[in-house]
Design an enzyme around this catalytic site. Structure first.
Site, PDB file in Angstrom:
ATOM      1  N   SER A  15       9.771   4.749  10.718  1.00 54.52           N
ATOM      2  CA  SER A  15      10.930   4.155  10.564  1.00 54.52           C
ATOM      3  C   SER A  15      10.382   2.555  10.191  1.00 54.52           C
ATOM      4  O   SER A  15      11.231   1.933   9.434  1.00 54.52           O
ATOM      5  CB  SER A  15      11.487   3.946  11.954  1.00 54.52           C
ATOM      6  OG  SER A  15      11.953   5.250  12.637  1.00 54.52           O
ATOM      7  N   ARG A  38      11.115  -4.983  14.941  1.00 54.33           N
ATOM      8  CA  ARG A  38      11.645  -4.201  16.080  1.00 54.33           C
ATOM      9  C   ARG A  38      13.011  -4.402  16.171  1.00 54.33           C
ATOM     10  O   ARG A  38      13.983  -3.371  16.761  1.00 54.33           O
ATOM     11  CB  ARG A  38      10.729  -4.267  17.122  1.00 54.33           C
ATOM     12  CG  ARG A  38      10.955  -3.359  18.276  1.00 54.33           C
ATOM     13  CD  ARG A  38       9.711  -3.465  19.588  1.00 54.33           C
ATOM     14  NE  ARG A  38       8.870  -2.598  18.824  1.00 54.33           N
ATOM     15  CZ  ARG A  38       8.408  -1.229  18.863  1.00 54.33           C
ATOM     16  NH1 ARG A  38       9.402  -0.430  19.502  1.00 54.33           N
ATOM     17  NH2 ARG A  38       7.390  -1.008  18.579  1.00 54.33           N
ATOM     18  N   HIS A  41      14.787  -2.083  14.001  1.00 49.91           N
ATOM     19  CA  HIS A  41      14.571  -0.864  14.417  1.00 49.91           C
ATOM     20  C   HIS A  41      15.535  -0.487  15.543  1.00 49.91           C
ATOM     21  O   HIS A  41      16.295   0.559  15.488  1.00 49.91           O
ATOM     22  CB  HIS A  41      13.033  -0.891  14.825  1.00 49.91           C
ATOM     23  CG  HIS A  41      12.911   0.875  15.483  1.00 49.91           C
ATOM     24  ND1 HIS A  41      12.454   0.956  16.650  1.00 49.91           N
ATOM     25  CD2 HIS A  41      12.487   1.723  14.634  1.00 49.91           C
ATOM     26  CE1 HIS A  41      12.239   2.187  16.748  1.00 49.91           C
ATOM     27  NE2 HIS A  41      12.255   2.736  15.657  1.00 49.91           N
TER      28      HIS A  41
END
Lengths: 208, 208
Positions: A15, A38, A41
């Site tokens: 990812s 993040r 994500h």
């Protein structure tokens, strides 16, 4: 579109590769990349490549606070649920959410405030090193700003990422105006408890 | 930008007013508006005005399942934390998240799957009315699809809103291909545990 074969342990890494590819050569502030990625994500929203604002040296200051045992205060149970509490505990910190506490509910009713406001007052009385991870309530940020101005609290870090509409933008601008408080702010309307938690986790994982 | 004076009890209502104003005359499927607006409220992301797909009569079917005591299975502790468990309990339902269960971890290691896959298997063995609120793991949706095809499970509703990159889009397309399973799907990459929880809450609040 075919299912991509990725081993369970490799999904997160894959990812992040995909995010890095798509970010291309978007310029991120050195040292903040793991946090920005993040957030993307967690949300699949590349707006976080542009809307996160970091005060000077905030990443190293945040990690230093955790290393010294700072605890984290959230404004939702969801935010608390999302933070890696085991990893934080390795350094001595805990995660607190006072939103469901009876004394907080009572103070909020008495004063005609939100429970978020009352829970910031409760946090201010603890007299310990605290990081605030605020993903929901603008009123929490407004109260933190007031407590800081009065000298009643001195947060190690404020993660200011409420999401939504009423006073969300304004409350974040108040945090951005603070001169001596380290902050990470998601400018604009976006954010959330998931974003607040994932920024805490990004800091924790950078410490490994 | 000035702070807007809004009483604590009126903040949510004012937020929904602002969302309705900005949506303008965007056409939403009748009966789904409270769900769409709550997703926007949770994310400040108007993409949810376009990316939510509802199977036929899914809103009434979902409410009916809750009314008959269906429980909700999430794929994260955050999702579980975000669902209004008191309100669900009024109808007899509970919220389960099996992701941290030891037997789930053991099965995942044994079979080389994600824990999300193993926790769907665990859910399938319960033999009770279940709603799935999946905000994180595409592998949970892929396994649900397989269990449904094999006749091992018959969900009352699948809320299919994982967020991210690896197989997220594909796993949602698999749910969209189901003919006899009610679903609410956030097409594309967006979603999250917060979105999964807020769709559950939207259904619960529509039942009042």
């Amino acid at each position: 579109m075919e299912i991509e074969e990725v081993k369970p342990g490799d999904i997160e890494e894959r990812s992040f590769e995909m995010i890095s590819e798509e970010l291309g050569d978007m310029e991120l502030i050195p040292g903040t990349e793991p946090i920005v990625k993040r957030c993307i994500h967690t949300s699949a929203d590349f707006d976080y490549g542009k809307n996160l604002v970091f005060s000077e040296d905030v990443v190293s200051k945040g990690m230093e606070a955790i290393r010294k045992g700072a605890s984290i205060v959230t404004d939702t149970q969801m935010g608390k649920a999302g933070i890696n509490k085991k990893k934080l505990a390795q350094y001595g910190g805990e995660v607190y959410c006072f939103m469901s506490d009876e004394d907080v509910a009572a103070e909020a009713i008495k004063n005609g405030t939100t429970r978020a406001t009352a829970s910031m007052n409760k946090a201010a009385k603890r007299g310990e090193k605290l990081i605030f991870a605020i993903g929901n309530a603008p009123t929490a940020l407004i109260q933190l700003h007031k407590l800081i101005q009065k000298g009643d609290i001195n947060p190690e870090l404020i993660i200011a990422v409420p999401v939504g509409f009423v006073n969300v933008v304004q409350s974040k601008e108040m945090i951005l105006s603070l001169e001596n408080t380290p902050y990470i702010v998601a400018k604009g309307r976006k954010g959330g408890s998931n974003i607040a938690a994932c920024i805490c986790n990004a800091l924790l994982y950078m410490m490994d």
